[in-house]
Enzyme design. Sequence first.
Site, short mmCIF file in Angstrom:
data_model
loop_
_atom_site.label_atom_id
_atom_site.label_comp_id
_atom_site.label_asym_id
_atom_site.label_seq_id
_atom_site.Cartn_x
_atom_site.Cartn_y
_atom_site.Cartn_z
N LEU A 14 -6.77 1.84 -2.86
CA LEU A 14 -5.58 2.57 -3.29
C LEU A 14 -4.82 3.06 -2.06
CD1 LEU A 14 -6.49 4.65 -6.46
CD2 LEU A 14 -4.92 2.74 -6.25
N HIS A 15 -4.17 2.12 -1.39
CA HIS A 15 -3.38 2.42 -0.21
C HIS A 15 -1.98 1.87 -0.41
CE1 HIS A 15 -6.82 3.82 2.06
NE2 HIS A 15 -7.49 2.81 1.55
N ALA A 16 -1.01 2.52 0.17
CA ALA A 16 0.39 2.09 0.18
C ALA A 16 0.90 1.60 -1.18
CB ALA A 16 0.61 1.06 1.27
N PRO A 18 -0.34 -0.36 -3.78
CA PRO A 18 -1.12 -0.11 -5.01
C PRO A 18 -1.15 1.38 -5.40
CG PRO A 18 -2.32 -1.59 -3.58
CD PRO A 18 -1.15 -1.07 -2.80
#
Length: 88
Positions: A14-16, A18
């Site tokens: 769950l980065h940037a 997404p």
Amino acid sequence: MVKKDAVVNIEVGLHARPATFFIQKSNEFKSSIWVEKEERRVNAKSLLGVLSLGIVQGTTVTLIADGSDEKEAVEALAALIATSNGEL
């Protein structure tokens, strides 16, 4: 209140991008929603909060919702993070 454990299947976690889709989906619901990882709980509608958890692929998180559409919120968010690219 509804709780559900879910495994993040998104390759980059769950980065940037997404995480942005996750926040947008969370904001579609009236319920209060939280993401919990290792005893740390953050608001699922907060990009900085979600990013601060450092969620990577394979991490199990607990989704918690409280409100009129709590069940729908938890199910939709669990489905989102189970997809390989974090987009529905």
